[in-house]
Design a protein around this motif. Structure first.
Motif, PDB file in Angstrom:
ATOM      1  N   LYS A 256      -9.892  11.293  -2.480  1.00 30.66           N
ATOM      2  CA  LYS A 256      -8.611  10.820  -1.951  1.00 30.66           C
ATOM      3  C   LYS A 256      -8.740  10.371  -0.495  1.00 30.66           C
ATOM      4  O   LYS A 256      -8.234   9.321  -0.115  1.00 30.66           O
ATOM      5  N   LEU A 257      -9.430  11.189   0.286  1.00 29.66           N
ATOM      6  CA  LEU A 257      -9.555  10.828   1.703  1.00 29.66           C
ATOM      7  C   LEU A 257     -10.410   9.575   1.887  1.00 29.66           C
ATOM      8  O   LEU A 257     -10.187   8.794   2.805  1.00 29.66           O
ATOM      9  N   LEU A 258     -11.370   9.387   0.996  1.00 29.95           N
ATOM     10  CA  LEU A 258     -12.237   8.210   1.116  1.00 29.95           C
ATOM     11  C   LEU A 258     -11.785   7.090   0.172  1.00 29.95           C
ATOM     12  O   LEU A 258     -12.605   6.397  -0.422  1.00 29.95           O
ATOM     13  N   SER A 259     -10.481   6.949   0.033  1.00 34.51           N
ATOM     14  CA  SER A 259     -10.004   5.878  -0.842  1.00 34.51           C
ATOM     15  C   SER A 259      -9.804   4.602  -0.029  1.00 34.51           C
ATOM     16  O   SER A 259      -9.258   4.627   1.076  1.00 34.51           O
ATOM     17  N   LEU A 260     -10.268   3.491  -0.610  1.00 38.35           N
ATOM     18  CA  LEU A 260     -10.145   2.184   0.047  1.00 38.35           C
ATOM     19  C   LEU A 260      -8.719   1.685  -0.050  1.00 38.35           C
ATOM     20  O   LEU A 260      -7.985   2.048  -0.944  1.00 38.35           O
ATOM     21  N   ASN A 261      -8.345   0.807   0.864  1.00 41.70           N
ATOM     22  CA  ASN A 261      -7.092   0.089   0.714  1.00 41.70           C
ATOM     23  C   ASN A 261      -7.087  -0.551  -0.675  1.00 41.70           C
ATOM     24  O   ASN A 261      -8.102  -1.086  -1.050  1.00 41.70           O
ATOM     25  N   PRO A 262      -6.073  -0.486  -1.507  1.00 40.03           N
ATOM     26  CA  PRO A 262      -4.718  -0.034  -1.212  1.00 40.03           C
ATOM     27  C   PRO A 262      -4.472   1.445  -1.519  1.00 40.03           C
ATOM     28  O   PRO A 262      -3.370   1.789  -1.931  1.00 40.03           O
ATOM     29  N   GLY A 263      -5.464   2.299  -1.287  1.00 41.12           N
ATOM     30  CA  GLY A 263      -5.279   3.711  -1.605  1.00 41.12           C
ATOM     31  C   GLY A 263      -4.635   4.509  -0.496  1.00 41.12           C
ATOM     32  O   GLY A 263      -4.929   5.666  -0.313  1.00 41.12           O
ATOM     33  N   TRP A 264      -3.725   3.876   0.262  1.00 38.07           N
ATOM     34  CA  TRP A 264      -3.097   4.564   1.389  1.00 38.07           C
ATOM     35  C   TRP A 264      -2.464   5.878   0.994  1.00 38.07           C
ATOM     36  O   TRP A 264      -2.624   6.880   1.658  1.00 38.07           O
ATOM     37  N   VAL A 265      -1.729   5.810  -0.095  1.00 35.77           N
ATOM     38  CA  VAL A 265      -0.958   6.991  -0.489  1.00 35.77           C
ATOM     39  C   VAL A 265      -1.924   8.139  -0.763  1.00 35.77           C
ATOM     40  O   VAL A 265      -1.669   9.284  -0.412  1.00 35.77           O
ATOM     41  N   ASP A 266      -3.074   7.789  -1.364  1.00 36.87           N
ATOM     42  CA  ASP A 266      -4.061   8.812  -1.680  1.00 36.87           C
ATOM     43  C   ASP A 266      -4.544   9.536  -0.428  1.00 36.87           C
ATOM     44  O   ASP A 266      -4.681  10.742  -0.409  1.00 36.87           O
ATOM     45  N   ARG A 267      -4.792   8.785   0.628  1.00 36.72           N
ATOM     46  CA  ARG A 267      -5.301   9.430   1.842  1.00 36.72           C
ATOM     47  C   ARG A 267      -4.276  10.393   2.410  1.00 36.72           C
ATOM     48  O   ARG A 267      -4.610  11.483   2.839  1.00 36.72           O
ATOM     49  N   LEU A 268      -3.028   9.990   2.372  1.00 30.44           N
ATOM     50  CA  LEU A 268      -1.996  10.892   2.868  1.00 30.44           C
ATOM     51  C   LEU A 268      -1.872  12.106   1.970  1.00 30.44           C
ATOM     52  O   LEU A 268      -1.730  13.227   2.429  1.00 30.44           O
ATOM     53  N   TYR A 269      -1.993  11.847   0.655  1.00 30.08           N
ATOM     54  CA  TYR A 269      -1.913  12.964  -0.275  1.00 30.08           C
ATOM     55  C   TYR A 269      -3.049  13.932   0.018  1.00 30.08           C
ATOM     56  O   TYR A 269      -2.866  15.148   0.024  1.00 30.08           O
TER      57      TYR A 269
END
Ligand code: ATP
Ligand code: MG
Length: 276
Positions: A256-269
């Motif tokens: 989750k923390l290393l998710s590429l754009n468009p994984g914004w929500v994942d990083r916050l999660y």
């Protein structure tokens, strides 16, 4: 006021009320010294000498505002800034001294760490970041060299350091200098895109990955190569030795923390997983 020039071997170097003892580190913009209070010798601090000639006037103003804020922060996971002294060429930051060195040295001495230790470290870094982000301060260059250790060797307290300066420098200039390692930088910083605090989430992911595996998730000699490797990778290169023993939520947090754009929500999660 400045670090007095060394005219004789015996003459101590003085910055205001601190006697300079030894060099702790240094990069493109600054030199960090261990120092002792002249009167109260028990009071050991780190003095960071920032060379202003390397920052333009606008950036100096940004730095001033940020330093003013940081001197008011008192959190166990953020290096304390006790005083700021200025002269025409330099700013001297008097910082809490962290006797355990930086996390990069810790990792090179210990190699990969147990999952429980990695979790504890992440909780601490998450707690510090939450404070910075709640005041809209983005670190942008979180990496093991910029995380310091205090407390005991068995149970270290991690402290986020070297913030402020990295943000005060044009992203393009910064990533292209030889000052820093780009291994922990988010793809949007490496690609000179606009960015927000989620870039620090990416860096935390890269640090967590390295703590667990003993090596960083993406390599490359410069920012272009690291970015290319990030974009072309299809899966995170977990060590086959450690992967079977990891809790799925720990693997999930790295993803989750290393998710590429468009994984914004994942990083916050991913950030919310700090309450593990
Ligand atoms: P810049 O890139 O802005 O020039 P820098 O990277 O040289 O800064 P820091 O990251 O703040 O500056 O410090 C460099 C090194 O000095 C750290 O990795 C650490 O080893 C040491 N150091 C810095 N601050 C402290 C401190 N408060 N206590 C102990 N050691 C410190
Ligand atoms: Mg640094």
């Amino acid at each position: 006021m400045e670090v007095e020039s060394k005219t004789t071997r015996q003459k101590p170097l003085i910055v205001r009320e601190y006697v300079i003892k030894s060099k702790l580190g240094g990069g493109c913009f600054s030199t960090v010294w261990k120092a002792q209070h002249i009167v109260n010798g028990d009071q050991v601090v780190a003095v960071k000498q920032v060379h202003l000639s390397r920052l333009n006037r606008h950036l100096r103003t940004c730095l001033d505002c940020e330093l003013n804020f940081l001197s008011s922060v008192n959190h166990p996971n953020i290096v304390r800034l006790f005083h700021v002294f200025r002269d025409k060429d330099c700013i001297f930051l008097v910082l809490e001294y962290c006797s355990g060195g930086n996390l990069a040295s810790y990792i090179s001495q210990h190699g990969r760490v147990q999952e429980q230790i990695a979790r504890r470290f992440m909780q601490q870094l998450g707690a510090g970041l939450e404070i910075l982000h709640s005041h809209h301060i983005i670190h942008r260059d979180l990496k093991p060299e910029n995380i310091l250790l205090s407390g005991t060797e068995e149970d270290p307290v991690l402290k986020i350091a070297d913030f402020g300066l990295s943000r005060s420098v044009n992203p393009g200039e910064y990533a292209e200098t030889v000052c820093g390692s780009p291994l922990y930088m988010a793809p949007e910083v490496l690609g000179f895109q606009s960015y927000d605090e989620k870039v620090d989430m990416w860096s935390l992911g890269a640090i967590l990955f390295e703590l667990l595996n003993g090596y960083p998730p993406f390599r490359g000699r410069n920012n272009v190569q690291v970015l290319k490797n990030i974009k072309s990778s299809t899966r995170l290169p977990f060590s086959k030795v450690i992967l079977p023993g990891l809790n799925p939520d720990c693997v999930d947090m790295c993803l989750k923390l290393l998710s590429l754009n468009p994984g914004w929500v994942d990083r916050l999660y991913g950030f919310h997983l700090f309450s593990w």
